[in-house]
Design a protein around this motif. Structure first.
Motif, mmCIF file in Angstrom:
data_model
loop_
_atom_site.group_PDB
_atom_site.id
_atom_site.type_symbol
_atom_site.label_atom_id
_atom_site.label_comp_id
_atom_site.label_asym_id
_atom_site.label_seq_id
_atom_site.Cartn_x
_atom_site.Cartn_y
_atom_site.Cartn_z
ATOM 1 N N ASN A 132 0.846 -1.192 0.000
ATOM 2 C CA ASN A 132 0.000 0.000 0.000
ATOM 3 C C ASN A 132 0.883 1.244 0.000
ATOM 4 O O ASN A 132 0.574 2.235 0.616
ATOM 5 N N ALA A 141 -7.111 1.588 -6.244
ATOM 6 C CA ALA A 141 -7.710 0.508 -5.470
ATOM 7 C C ALA A 141 -8.530 -0.365 -6.395
ATOM 8 O O ALA A 141 -9.301 0.134 -7.209
ATOM 9 N N ASP A 161 -11.009 -5.866 -1.600
ATOM 10 C CA ASP A 161 -10.566 -4.473 -1.624
ATOM 11 C C ASP A 161 -9.049 -4.473 -1.643
ATOM 12 O O ASP A 161 -8.412 -4.860 -0.667
ATOM 13 N N ASP A 163 -6.081 -2.080 -1.898
ATOM 14 C CA ASP A 163 -5.588 -0.705 -1.820
ATOM 15 C C ASP A 163 -4.121 -0.667 -2.232
ATOM 16 O O ASP A 163 -3.229 -0.688 -1.414
#
Length: 181
Positions: A132, A141, A161, A163
């Protein structure tokens, strides 16, 4: 004087009637399709006799990973050699320009390529990891990861998800019967 009393009483009835009307209901907010993390599409066993699933996103010092589990839901043993095929999709389910590397990462050690035979009901594992890190540019994302057991096989889409920050890279370990840390 009698006329004034009647007028006052009639006015009070109108005011009381106006107060007893219920207020209109609040507007209904639009329905938002919020995918549930870990949901697999299409669900169930593929014609190839396998299905995939994932665990939750694990995090450590700016690094992220999911464990992808391939289950042999068919009637015959299945041998796989190498890495799953993985793609990252955005919220609109469109492919993202992301580099996929094979090997070890901060989150998992790649066991390397070796034939892995999975019996009916058995599983194989692979780790998809990313950092990240945000340096220059806008963070990105992803919302979905597609996984197929091997190149050219049908894929299943998992809600995840991801990121990515600005790294634009996923790292993938080979299929194996156990995780290496």
């Amino acid at each position: 004087m009698l006329g004034k009393v009647v007028f006052v009483v009639a006015g009070a009835v109108l005011v009381a009637a106006g107060c007893s009307t219920p207020p209109p209901p609040p507007p209904v907010p639009p329905t938002v399709d919020t995918p549930v993390p870990g949901t697999v599409e299409p669900a169930g066993c593929l014609d190839t006799g396998v299905t995939v699933s994932s665990g939750p996103v694990e995090a450590a010092l700016g690094h992220r990973a999911i464990v992808v589990t391939l289950t042999n839901c068919g009637a015959a043993p299945r041998t796989l050699t190498g890495y799953p095929e993985v793609r990252l999709l955005d919220k609109e389910k469109q492919p993202m320009a992301v580099q996929v590397e094979h090997g070890s990462s901060y989150m998992a050690i790649d066991p390397g390529v070796a034939p892995q035979t999975v019996q009916p009901g058995g599983t194989l594992l692979s780790v998809v990891s990313w950092s990240n890190t945000v340096t220059v540019g806008s963070p990105e994302a992803g919302a979905y990861v597609t996984v197929s057991a091997a190149k050219g096989e049908p894929e299943q889409r998992i809600v995840v998800d991801t990121d990515l920050g600005t790294t634009g890279k996923l790292t993938l370990t080979a299929w194996n019967s156990e995780l290496k840390h």
